[in-house]
Write a protein that holds these residues in place. Structure first.
Motif: not given
Length: 166
Positions: A57-60, A139-140, A149-151
């Motif tokens: 998640d941190l990478l993303n 992301d969710e 912000e949503a992707r």
């Protein structure tokens, strides 16, 4: 200066709260998958799954990662999984003798498909397929729980990208 320090403390407090929630959700998800897959699980796997999910998640959150093709993200995710799976396995299986798992049965024509029985290529392929879901879930969570912000993509779109090379 006091105001700046106050903002820094607030930032880190929110960051730690967010990562703790992600850690708990990802660790719980891993235990659930483990229960469905093997009909049993162990508490140390909660920590391994939580740390791996949190790191992915941190990478993303970094554009260098989320702008990669999905299969590249999955390869990086598998490396993260293998590192923490090996560390967890070395500590709990080898050093403490808890025997949570043993992949030494994975061979092909006498060639080991594992390293010290703690990480394996067959499970690496499974994790390769799970990383896109973990990425999407992160992301969710950021969007729904932390108002980031949503992707704007679905879990199906990310798997489509995995299979067609996007």
């Amino acid at each position: 200066m006091k105001q700046f320090k106050k903002h820094i403390i607030l930032f880190y407090k929110k960051f730690i709260q967010k990562e703790l929630i992600v850690f708990i959700i990802m660790g719980s998800l891993y235990l659930t998958i483990e229960c469905f897959w093997k009909f049993e699980t162990q508490l140390p796997l909660f920590f391994c799954g939580g740390v791996v999910g949190m790191i992915i998640d941190l990478l993303n959150e970094n554009p260098k990662y989320y702008n990669l093709k999905v299969y590249q993200q999955s390869l990086i995710g598998v490396l993260v999984v293998w590192i923490f799976e090996f560390i967890t396995g070395y500590i709990f299986n080898i050093r403490l003798g808890m025997n949570l798992w043993d992949y030494s049965r994975f061979t092909y024509n006498g060639i080991p498909l594992h390293f010290m029985g703690q990480i394996s290529i067959p499970y690496g392929l499974l994790f390769f397929m799970l990383v896109p879901f973990v990425t999407w879930l992160g992301d969710e969570l950021r969007y729904r729980l932390f108002n980031q912000e949503a992707r704007n993509y679905s879990v199906f779109e990310i798997y489509k990208g995995l299979f067609i090379g996007k």
